[in-house]
Design a protein around this motif. Structure first.
Motif, PDB file in Angstrom:
ATOM      1  N   ARG A   1       0.749  -1.484   0.340  1.00 18.10           N
ATOM      2  CA  ARG A   1      -0.041  -0.245   0.280  1.00 18.10           C
ATOM      3  C   ARG A   1       0.802   0.856  -0.374  1.00 18.10           C
ATOM      4  O   ARG A   1       1.911   1.512   0.488  1.00 18.10           O
ATOM      5  N   HIS A   2       0.129   2.111  -0.798  1.00 16.33           N
ATOM      6  CA  HIS A   2       1.330   3.385  -0.691  1.00 16.33           C
ATOM      7  C   HIS A   2       0.354   4.937  -0.859  1.00 16.33           C
ATOM      8  O   HIS A   2      -1.222   5.111  -2.412  1.00 16.33           O
ATOM      9  N   GLN A   3      -0.035   5.674  -0.131  1.00 17.19           N
ATOM     10  CA  GLN A   3      -0.481   6.266   0.164  1.00 17.19           C
ATOM     11  C   GLN A   3      -0.280   7.444  -0.024  1.00 17.19           C
ATOM     12  O   GLN A   3       0.542   8.116   1.559  1.00 17.19           O
ATOM     13  N   PRO A   4      -0.475   8.496  -1.089  1.00 20.88           N
ATOM     14  CA  PRO A   4       1.151   9.643  -1.110  1.00 20.88           C
ATOM     15  C   PRO A   4       0.418  10.875  -0.078  1.00 20.88           C
ATOM     16  O   PRO A   4       1.149  11.643   0.678  1.00 20.88           O
ATOM     17  N   ASP A   5      -1.026  10.311   0.511  1.00 14.24           N
ATOM     18  CA  ASP A   5      -1.258  11.539   1.274  1.00 14.24           C
ATOM     19  C   ASP A   5      -1.581  12.079   2.729  1.00 14.24           C
ATOM     20  O   ASP A   5      -1.294  12.160   3.740  1.00 14.24           O
ATOM     21  N   ASP A   6      -0.963   9.616   3.597  1.00 14.44           N
ATOM     22  CA  ASP A   6      -0.902   9.512   4.135  1.00 14.44           C
ATOM     23  C   ASP A   6       0.275   8.732   4.723  1.00 14.44           C
ATOM     24  O   ASP A   6       0.449   7.434   4.017  1.00 14.44           O
ATOM     25  N   PRO A   7       1.141   8.646   4.829  1.00 13.84           N
ATOM     26  CA  PRO A   7       2.711   8.181   4.567  1.00 13.84           C
ATOM     27  C   PRO A   7       2.433   7.315   5.528  1.00 13.84           C
ATOM     28  O   PRO A   7       3.409   6.144   5.615  1.00 13.84           O
ATOM     29  N   ASP A   8       2.052   7.104   6.414  1.00 17.98           N
ATOM     30  CA  ASP A   8       1.999   6.251   7.885  1.00 17.98           C
ATOM     31  C   ASP A   8       0.934   4.988   7.447  1.00 17.98           C
ATOM     32  O   ASP A   8       1.163   4.010   7.614  1.00 17.98           O
ATOM     33  N   ALA A   9       0.636   5.237   6.594  1.00 22.67           N
ATOM     34  CA  ALA A   9      -0.416   4.438   6.090  1.00 22.67           C
ATOM     35  C   ALA A   9       0.026   3.019   4.875  1.00 22.67           C
ATOM     36  O   ALA A   9      -0.093   1.977   4.352  1.00 22.67           O
ATOM     37  N   ASP A  10       1.505   3.762   4.444  1.00 19.50           N
ATOM     38  CA  ASP A  10       2.281   2.811   3.247  1.00 19.50           C
ATOM     39  C   ASP A  10       2.486   1.202   4.460  1.00 19.50           C
ATOM     40  O   ASP A  10       2.834   1.558   5.262  1.00 19.50           O
ATOM     41  N   ALA A  11       2.808   0.215   3.604  1.00 18.53           N
ATOM     42  CA  ALA A  11       3.087  -1.205   4.138  1.00 18.53           C
ATOM     43  C   ALA A  11       3.609  -1.969   2.951  1.00 18.53           C
ATOM     44  O   ALA A  11       3.300  -1.689   1.696  1.00 18.53           O
ATOM     45  N   ALA A  12       4.594  -3.113   3.939  1.00 12.88           N
ATOM     46  CA  ALA A  12       5.110  -3.505   3.133  1.00 12.88           C
ATOM     47  C   ALA A  12       5.703  -4.747   4.180  1.00 12.88           C
ATOM     48  O   ALA A  12       5.099  -4.352   4.976  1.00 12.88           O
ATOM     49  N   LEU A  13       5.572  -5.642   3.096  1.00 12.22           N
ATOM     50  CA  LEU A  13       6.224  -7.333   3.708  1.00 12.22           C
ATOM     51  C   LEU A  13       7.143  -8.256   3.090  1.00 12.22           C
ATOM     52  O   LEU A  13       7.661  -7.731   2.187  1.00 12.22           O
ATOM     53  N   VAL A  14       7.867  -8.451   4.081  1.00  8.06           N
ATOM     54  CA  VAL A  14       9.268  -8.609   3.760  1.00  8.06           C
ATOM     55  C   VAL A  14       9.433 -10.494   3.943  1.00  8.06           C
ATOM     56  O   VAL A  14       8.941 -10.747   5.990  1.00  8.06           O
ATOM     57  N   VAL A  15       9.727 -11.350   3.554  1.00  6.11           N
ATOM     58  CA  VAL A  15       9.450 -12.755   3.073  1.00  6.11           C
ATOM     59  C   VAL A  15      10.502 -13.317   3.659  1.00  6.11           C
ATOM     60  O   VAL A  15      11.187 -12.955   2.879  1.00  6.11           O
ATOM     61  N   HIS A  16      11.080 -13.991   4.720  1.00  2.00           N
ATOM     62  CA  HIS A  16      12.312 -14.799   4.835  1.00  2.00           C
ATOM     63  C   HIS A  16      11.877 -16.285   4.135  1.00  2.00           C
ATOM     64  O   HIS A  16      11.157 -16.851   4.046  1.00  2.00           O
ATOM     65  N   PRO A  17      13.168 -16.144   4.081  1.00  6.47           N
ATOM     66  CA  PRO A  17      13.248 -18.341   3.883  1.00  6.47           C
ATOM     67  C   PRO A  17      12.097 -19.071   3.912  1.00  6.47           C
ATOM     68  O   PRO A  17      12.538 -18.968   5.400  1.00  6.47           O
TER      69      PRO A  17
END
Length: 348
Positions: free
Chosen positions: A231-247
């Motif tokens: 998720r990427h919302q330029p008007d709400d930087p705190d809403a950005d989200a990502a997942l890091v998947v480990h082995p």
């Protein structure tokens, strides 16, 4: 000898010896002495003033350079400073820096093994790490791309967190010999300027294919990590989200997903833009055909193709009809596929 411009105290254009442990100002003084040795402090100060060096910092800089073995000082009064041959002095510093870098890499590997061990010992093991906030997501995005040592595999689709940073990271990886494979979603190819960007990346060594749609925004770094940008919302930087998947089994599944879609995707066979070919009128006809084929493969409309090629809609329609006639194709997409597989791009 022509001296590069100085950007003021503590900052110098073209600073290249930072890896050897020199500050910009130290490099500037050493370069002056390479050019005018031997020289008194007054002489160095006079030359340094033209390069933006402040006289009051010069004694400290000369002392530091002497301590690092880059200059020698005579016993005269006033003393005269001479640059030690760069082949000797800088080689010692660079060998030391390389040794420290190797030690840092070994230490980083130890810490990574400890981190992975801790993660796998947890119940349940850490498989997915959630990253939130624009700054944290962007930092992880940049770090993980540059961490690839063998291959980087990507799905290019929204959201686009840091497009310029991503392009720069891929250029660095390609220059290091890392394989970069990108599957572009049709929507990306339709973006203004996208065709020229893809041409440039392919020219740098990227392998590119296209599909009508992709299931997610994905980066796979070797077989070690995956990054899913959610998720990427330029008007709400705190809403950005990502997942890091480990082995894990999930990482293996994502790898298989990429490889399966890579087999289904159609290749974009393009050459980088030639120097002076910014205008469509300056392009060679063969090159225009390659660009037209790539856009047909991507499934773009006539209007979108005309926009990407910088030509009128009627001209685009005529070129498409001519290509279909030459290939004996019954549909636009069929023409693009046939041409893409029959005619790889010519080399200059």
């Amino acid at each position: 000898m022509t001296h590069p411009p100085h950007d003021g105290p503590g900052g110098r254009a073209g600073h290249a010896l930072g890896a050897a442990g020199l500050t910009p100002d130290e490099e500037a003084v050493y370069e002056l002495l390479v050019d005018c040795s031997p020289a008194t402090p007054a002489r160095v100060a006079s030359l340094g003033a033209a390069a933006g060096l402040r006289p009051e910092v010069l004694p400290g800089l000369l002392g530091t350079l002497e301590a690092k073995g880059l200059v020698t000082r005579s016993s005269d009064e006033p003393p005269r400073y001479s640059a030690v041959a760069p082949e000797v002095a800088l080689d010692v510093l660079l060998v030391t820096a390389e040794r420290q870098l190797l030690q840092a890499r070994e230490r980083a590997a130890e810490l990574d093994r400890a981190y992975q061990r801790r993660a796998t010992e947890q119940a349940p093991p850490v498989v997915v790490e959630v990253v939130t906030g624009h700054r944290a997501v962007q930092q992880r995005h940049t770090q993980m791309q540059r961490a690839a040592s063998q291959q980087l595999r990507c799905f290019s689709k929204p959201p686009y967190f840091d497009p310029q940073g991503s392009v720069a990271a891929q250029h660095e990886l390609l220059a290091q010999g890392v394989t970069v494979r990108m599957i572009y979603e049709r929507e990306f190819v339709d973006r203004l300027g996208a065709l020229r960007q893809i041409e440039t990346m392919i020219g740098a060594g990227q392998q590119a294919r296209v599909l009508p749609s992709l299931p997610m925004k994905l980066y796979l770094m070797d077989d070690r990590f995956a990054l899913l940008l959610l998720r990427h919302q330029p008007d709400d930087p705190d809403a950005d989200a990502a997942l890091v998947v480990h082995p894990s089994g999930l990482l293996q599944a994502l790898s298989r997903l990429f490889e399966g879609l890579w087999q289904r995707a159609l290749p974009l066979r393009l050459r980088p833009p030639a120097p002076g070919a910014a205008s469509p009128r300056t392009r060679q006809p063969g090159h225009d055909d390659e660009r037209l084929i790539a856009l047909l493969v991507a499934g773009l409309t006539d209007e979108a193709i005309a926009r990407q090629l910088g030509i009128g809609s009627r001209t685009a329609e005529r070129r498409i009809a001519d290509l279909m006639s030459r290939l004996g194709a019954h549909t636009r997409f069929q023409a693009g596929v046939q041409a893409a597989f029959r005619h790889p791009p010519a080399t200059d």
